[in-house]
Write a protein that holds these residues in place. Structure first.
Motif, PDB file in Angstrom:
ATOM      1  N   GLU A 157       0.821  -1.214   0.000  1.00 36.54           N
ATOM      2  CA  GLU A 157       0.000   0.000   0.000  1.00 36.54           C
ATOM      3  C   GLU A 157       0.857   1.266   0.000  1.00 36.54           C
ATOM      4  OE1 GLU A 157      -0.503  -2.600   1.891  1.00 36.54           O
ATOM      5  OE2 GLU A 157      -2.556  -3.291   1.499  1.00 36.54           O
ATOM      6  N   ASP A 158       2.017   1.179   0.644  1.00 38.97           N
ATOM      7  CA  ASP A 158       2.863   2.372   0.724  1.00 38.97           C
ATOM      8  C   ASP A 158       3.425   2.801  -0.630  1.00 38.97           C
ATOM      9  OD1 ASP A 158       2.444   2.660   3.357  1.00 38.97           O
ATOM     10  OD2 ASP A 158       4.326   1.734   3.990  1.00 38.97           O
ATOM     11  N   HIS A 159       3.352   1.897  -1.580  1.00 40.55           N
ATOM     12  CA  HIS A 159       3.871   2.234  -2.903  1.00 40.55           C
ATOM     13  C   HIS A 159       2.811   2.879  -3.796  1.00 40.55           C
ATOM     14  CE1 HIS A 159       7.944   0.354  -3.039  1.00 40.55           C
ATOM     15  NE2 HIS A 159       7.483  -0.190  -1.928  1.00 40.55           N
ATOM     16  N   SER A 160       1.617   3.029  -3.266  1.00 47.18           N
ATOM     17  CA  SER A 160       0.521   3.530  -4.101  1.00 47.18           C
ATOM     18  C   SER A 160       0.405   5.041  -4.131  1.00 47.18           C
ATOM     19  CB  SER A 160      -0.813   2.954  -3.615  1.00 47.18           C
ATOM     20  OG  SER A 160      -0.981   1.638  -4.067  1.00 47.18           O
ATOM     21  N   VAL A 161       0.050   5.538  -5.306  1.00 46.35           N
ATOM     22  CA  VAL A 161      -0.405   6.912  -5.453  1.00 46.35           C
ATOM     23  C   VAL A 161      -1.797   6.773  -6.032  1.00 46.35           C
ATOM     24  CG1 VAL A 161      -0.140   9.060  -6.731  1.00 46.35           C
ATOM     25  CG2 VAL A 161       1.867   7.904  -5.822  1.00 46.35           C
ATOM     26  N   MET A 162      -2.803   7.145  -5.262  1.00 46.09           N
ATOM     27  CA  MET A 162      -4.166   6.923  -5.750  1.00 46.09           C
ATOM     28  C   MET A 162      -5.145   7.938  -5.181  1.00 46.09           C
ATOM     29  SD  MET A 162      -4.834   3.393  -3.714  1.00 46.09           S
ATOM     30  CE  MET A 162      -6.534   3.391  -4.260  1.00 46.09           C
ATOM     31  N   SER A 163      -6.394   7.781  -5.556  1.00 45.95           N
ATOM     32  CA  SER A 163      -7.382   8.724  -5.042  1.00 45.95           C
ATOM     33  C   SER A 163      -8.253   8.050  -3.990  1.00 45.95           C
ATOM     34  CB  SER A 163      -8.215   9.290  -6.175  1.00 45.95           C
ATOM     35  OG  SER A 163      -8.891   8.252  -6.831  1.00 45.95           O
ATOM     36  N   ASP A 164      -9.048   8.831  -3.319  1.00 42.11           N
ATOM     37  CA  ASP A 164      -9.838   8.341  -2.188  1.00 42.11           C
ATOM     38  C   ASP A 164     -11.127   7.686  -2.670  1.00 42.11           C
ATOM     39  OD1 ASP A 164     -10.656  10.701  -3.236  1.00 42.11           O
ATOM     40  OD2 ASP A 164     -11.166  11.640  -1.337  1.00 42.11           O
ATOM     41  N   GLU A 165     -10.977   6.564  -3.351  1.00 44.90           N
ATOM     42  CA  GLU A 165     -12.107   5.966  -4.044  1.00 44.90           C
ATOM     43  C   GLU A 165     -13.147   5.365  -3.109  1.00 44.90           C
ATOM     44  OE1 GLU A 165     -10.890   3.567  -7.220  1.00 44.90           O
ATOM     45  OE2 GLU A 165      -9.240   4.895  -7.749  1.00 44.90           O
ATOM     46  N   TYR A 166     -12.680   4.699  -2.100  1.00 43.73           N
ATOM     47  CA  TYR A 166     -13.621   4.071  -1.175  1.00 43.73           C
ATOM     48  C   TYR A 166     -14.548   5.119  -0.567  1.00 43.73           C
ATOM     49  CZ  TYR A 166     -15.266   2.488   3.352  1.00 43.73           C
ATOM     50  OH  TYR A 166     -16.053   2.233   4.446  1.00 43.73           O
ATOM     51  N   GLU A 167     -13.965   6.176  -0.076  1.00 46.29           N
ATOM     52  CA  GLU A 167     -14.750   7.229   0.573  1.00 46.29           C
ATOM     53  C   GLU A 167     -15.785   7.819  -0.380  1.00 46.29           C
ATOM     54  OE1 GLU A 167     -11.505   6.941   0.677  1.00 46.29           O
ATOM     55  OE2 GLU A 167     -11.054   6.657   2.811  1.00 46.29           O
ATOM     56  N   LYS A 168     -15.341   8.107  -1.593  1.00 43.36           N
ATOM     57  CA  LYS A 168     -16.257   8.741  -2.536  1.00 43.36           C
ATOM     58  C   LYS A 168     -17.354   7.778  -2.989  1.00 43.36           C
ATOM     59  CE  LYS A 168     -14.747  12.858  -2.526  1.00 43.36           C
ATOM     60  NZ  LYS A 168     -13.594  12.652  -1.625  1.00 43.36           N
ATOM     61  N   ALA A 169     -17.017   6.531  -3.139  1.00 46.44           N
ATOM     62  CA  ALA A 169     -18.026   5.545  -3.531  1.00 46.44           C
ATOM     63  C   ALA A 169     -19.112   5.485  -2.461  1.00 46.44           C
ATOM     64  CB  ALA A 169     -17.377   4.180  -3.709  1.00 46.44           C
ATOM     65  N   LYS A 170     -18.663   5.448  -1.233  1.00 42.88           N
ATOM     66  CA  LYS A 170     -19.602   5.391  -0.116  1.00 42.88           C
ATOM     67  C   LYS A 170     -20.491   6.627  -0.115  1.00 42.88           C
ATOM     68  CE  LYS A 170     -19.265   5.007   4.879  1.00 42.88           C
ATOM     69  NZ  LYS A 170     -18.274   4.895   5.951  1.00 42.88           N
ATOM     70  N   GLU A 171     -19.874   7.752  -0.337  1.00 45.45           N
ATOM     71  CA  GLU A 171     -20.601   9.013  -0.347  1.00 45.45           C
ATOM     72  C   GLU A 171     -21.686   9.027  -1.428  1.00 45.45           C
ATOM     73  OE1 GLU A 171     -19.090  13.479  -0.768  1.00 45.45           O
ATOM     74  OE2 GLU A 171     -17.638  12.215   0.272  1.00 45.45           O
ATOM     75  N   VAL A 172     -21.325   8.507  -2.565  1.00 45.36           N
ATOM     76  CA  VAL A 172     -22.281   8.445  -3.676  1.00 45.36           C
ATOM     77  C   VAL A 172     -23.500   7.622  -3.276  1.00 45.36           C
ATOM     78  CG1 VAL A 172     -22.666   7.361  -5.926  1.00 45.36           C
ATOM     79  CG2 VAL A 172     -20.654   8.806  -5.570  1.00 45.36           C
ATOM     80  N   VAL A 173     -23.237   6.458  -2.758  1.00 40.00           N
ATOM     81  CA  VAL A 173     -24.347   5.565  -2.421  1.00 40.00           C
ATOM     82  C   VAL A 173     -25.161   6.134  -1.258  1.00 40.00           C
ATOM     83  CG1 VAL A 173     -24.953   3.220  -1.737  1.00 40.00           C
ATOM     84  CG2 VAL A 173     -23.060   3.616  -3.326  1.00 40.00           C
ATOM     85  N   LEU A 174     -24.468   6.760  -0.339  1.00 38.87           N
ATOM     86  CA  LEU A 174     -25.173   7.402   0.770  1.00 38.87           C
ATOM     87  C   LEU A 174     -26.104   8.496   0.247  1.00 38.87           C
ATOM     88  CD1 LEU A 174     -24.646   6.119   3.375  1.00 38.87           C
ATOM     89  CD2 LEU A 174     -22.614   7.533   3.674  1.00 38.87           C
ATOM     90  N   TYR A 175     -25.635   9.205  -0.741  1.00 32.14           N
ATOM     91  CA  TYR A 175     -26.471  10.243  -1.372  1.00 32.14           C
ATOM     92  C   TYR A 175     -27.752   9.621  -1.918  1.00 32.14           C
ATOM     93  CZ  TYR A 175     -28.208  12.948  -5.345  1.00 32.14           C
ATOM     94  OH  TYR A 175     -29.024  13.585  -6.252  1.00 32.14           O
ATOM     95  N   PHE A 176     -27.584   8.499  -2.613  1.00 33.29           N
ATOM     96  CA  PHE A 176     -28.753   7.810  -3.165  1.00 33.29           C
ATOM     97  C   PHE A 176     -29.692   7.369  -2.051  1.00 33.29           C
ATOM     98  CE2 PHE A 176     -26.311   6.348  -7.179  1.00 33.29           C
ATOM     99  CZ  PHE A 176     -26.810   7.425  -7.905  1.00 33.29           C
ATOM    100  N   LEU A 177     -29.121   6.765  -1.031  1.00 31.38           N
ATOM    101  CA  LEU A 177     -29.941   6.232   0.062  1.00 31.38           C
ATOM    102  C   LEU A 177     -30.706   7.346   0.758  1.00 31.38           C
ATOM    103  CD1 LEU A 177     -27.419   3.588   1.452  1.00 31.38           C
ATOM    104  CD2 LEU A 177     -29.622   3.113   0.364  1.00 31.38           C
ATOM    105  N   LYS A 178     -30.052   8.457   0.955  1.00 28.44           N
ATOM    106  CA  LYS A 178     -30.713   9.584   1.614  1.00 28.44           C
ATOM    107  C   LYS A 178     -31.868  10.106   0.781  1.00 28.44           C
ATOM    108  CE  LYS A 178     -26.953  11.211   4.404  1.00 28.44           C
ATOM    109  NZ  LYS A 178     -25.616  11.703   4.092  1.00 28.44           N
ATOM    110  N   ASN A 179     -31.736   9.987  -0.522  1.00 25.20           N
ATOM    111  CA  ASN A 179     -32.803  10.442  -1.412  1.00 25.20           C
ATOM    112  C   ASN A 179     -33.952   9.439  -1.488  1.00 25.20           C
ATOM    113  OD1 ASN A 179     -31.392  12.713  -1.950  1.00 25.20           O
ATOM    114  ND2 ASN A 179     -31.464  12.508  -4.177  1.00 25.20           N
ATOM    115  N   GLY A 180     -33.849   8.413  -0.664  1.00 25.86           N
ATOM    116  CA  GLY A 180     -34.955   7.476  -0.601  1.00 25.86           C
ATOM    117  C   GLY A 180     -34.870   6.284  -1.534  1.00 25.86           C
TER     118      GLY A 180
END
Lengths: 335, 335
Positions: B153-176
DNA sequence: CTGAAAGCGCTAACAA
DNA sequence: TTGTTAGCGCTTTCAG
């Protein structure tokens, strides 16, 4: 550190030379010896140093690829074709971008030559001060991919862009359009020149007057199509058909049309160029001139390889056929 | 043929050594000598043979880039970032594709090592039999771009994908929404794993039951999104939101929705991932998680360069922030 | 400030 | 069948 022939020689009791020959499967080394040496090499994880090999043999098994802009999906797809074909033949590619700059192009060629590439695949800039003369003087084999340079036409591998451009505009003219917008590409790129020539010749063939203000030069980016068409609509310039330099520009134009409420294809027909992967999946799938990009890349590499292996062979221009795909942005639509 | 130091030496009357030192601007060569030699080199068109130089110095100024699929616009954009940054620092890139194959990946690494690259930028396949162990044993510096490998993992340069994926789905869930389709990517790619984990954890956090049949694995291509969603609709499976692994899949899904007459975003909301260049220009501009691809490439190269120049420095995982862009395929829309 | 000599790791002639 | 020697073009000691 890295394992060398020397180590293998010491460990196996053979000379460096024998080890080298064994690994290259020369037939003046006995089978048992080969087996022993091979096993040892595998065990110690020997990796042949290609830099040393190249210096000695004068071959790098590497070709230079000089692209104008590899973020453009068109080039990306062509490059993938090149890479695939190259790998299949044991070659690697050294990739450089010029962003359509003549200086960078020249610099890139020079550096790649310094790296002793066996050949060059170029997507060169066409300009007042282009590198044609320099390119012409190159010692290594080279192919110009998807473009041409005056006097070097025989080095090109490209598609029949002029013909297809003309056909597209002829299609529009036959459908009764008179105000056909051409969102042209940068004049320093040979494909722009060809596509524009197709536009003009179609008008000439139909004995129709060209309206010069309907020819707008763009950089070939998404935003360009959007901005130019938006501006036109704002100025209430009537247009009933758009022939875009490429799909990127066409998609931008489509967006502008949508925002202004103009119906595609009823009120405005649109045809792009390149037929990028995603174009047929657009909400309104885009009619376009489909260039077989992967084939283009593959053919370019294979042609280059021929010339690497057979340096005396004369160059001849090669063309891959493209075709117009009528989808939802034109009234005529394929089944 | 090529001009060598030897020729310059003979023509100038200086020794090979002095010529070499003059051209490299060493300060124990007199200014006039330098000038003379320089002029001569320019005149004869001398190009330094980097193969010989590399053999002698042990440096190639070349890095290997092993991409999973460079026809995917996401990688193409990242690679362009890498190439730009590399060129700015005097490096070149040797590009190879693996098409997500572990064997090709291993082969590619080995060949590139043989070519004595100064470092490696990898977008590796994550699988049962992955090359993690092999990669871990590499002598050259390497960075894993946009992905991760267990234990590295220490060799990675990446983006915060897990967090954003969760956020997306949470957005959907909140919208019912309760029936949120996840068009997942291939399970052998770490980003798929992260995005799927985000999906699951969002459901968990909202104390909602996951419907396993709404998680569909795809290869991440345009067609996949189209086919899967078409099939779902054909089977009258109700869905009111789609979280796609990437924009490509999302665009395919959009197309299927359109054909079935479902209104986006009213009846179905859609969010993609990657935010490709063209996504905002779609007829219905796509809401997506925007990853700064060029930055990712640039940062990856710079990090690698740090490690090339400073081999002892410890590796640390680096993350670039992505953000959700709400466009026309979601009810919430940015101004 | 400049030159001579050595050698990077490999392959190709040539000998044995 | 195997080993010895030379050398690809460059940079790097080390002398002068």
């Amino acid at each position: 550190m890295a394992v060398l022939l020397k180590q293998l020689a010491a460990a196996s009791g053979y000379s460096i030379n024998t080890v080298s020959r064994a690994l290259r499967d020369k037939d003046d080394v006995s089978p048992e010896t080969k087996k022993k040496i091979r096993a040892l090499a595998a065990e110690l994880g020997y990796v042949n140093n290609s830099v040393a090999k190249s210096l000695r043999t004068g071959k790098t098994n590497t070709i230079g690829v000089i692209s104008a802009d590899s973020s453009n999906p068109f080039f990306a797809e062509v490059i993938m074709g090149i890479e695939n074909a190259a790998r299949a033949s044991g070659y690697h590619i050294l990739l450089t971008n010029t962003e359509e700059s003549t200086e960078r192009e020249r610099e890139a060629i020079s550096v790649l030559l310094g790296k002793q590439v066996d050949g060059l695949l170029l997507m060169p800039v066409l300009q007042q001060h282009n590198n044609g003369h320099y390119i012409k003087s190159l010692d290594v084999p080279y192919i110009i991919v998807g473009r041409w340079l005056p006097g070097l036409e025989d080095h090109s591998v490209m598609s029949d862009e002029y013909e297809k451009a003309k056909e597209v505009v002829l299609y529009f003219l036959k459908n009764g359009h008179t105000d056909i917008l051409h969102l042209a590409g940068p004049s320093c790129v040979s494909s722009s020149v060809d596509r524009l020539r197709g536009y003009r010749d179609a008008y000439a063939e139909a004995h129709m007057p060209i309206q010069e203000e309907l020819i707008i030069e763009t950089k070939g980016h998404l935003e360009d199509g959007y901005h130019e068409v938006s501006a036109l609509i704002r100025n209430e310039r009537k247009i009933s058909a758009i022939f875009a330099f490429n799909d990127l520009v066409a998609v931008g134009a489509l967006r502008a049309l949508k925002e202004s409420g103009l119906k595609v294809p009823k009120e405005v027909e649109v045809i792009g160029f390149d037929d990028l992967n995603f174009s047929k999946y657009l909400h309104l799938s885009l009619s376009s001139v489909s260039i077989p990009k992967k084939t283009l890349g593959t053919l370019a590499f294979k042609t280059l390889l021929d010339h690497i292996e057979n340096p005396e062979a004369p160059y001849t221009k090669k063309t891959v056929a493209s075709r117009i795909v009528f989808r939802e942005t034109t009234l005529e639509q394929e089944p």
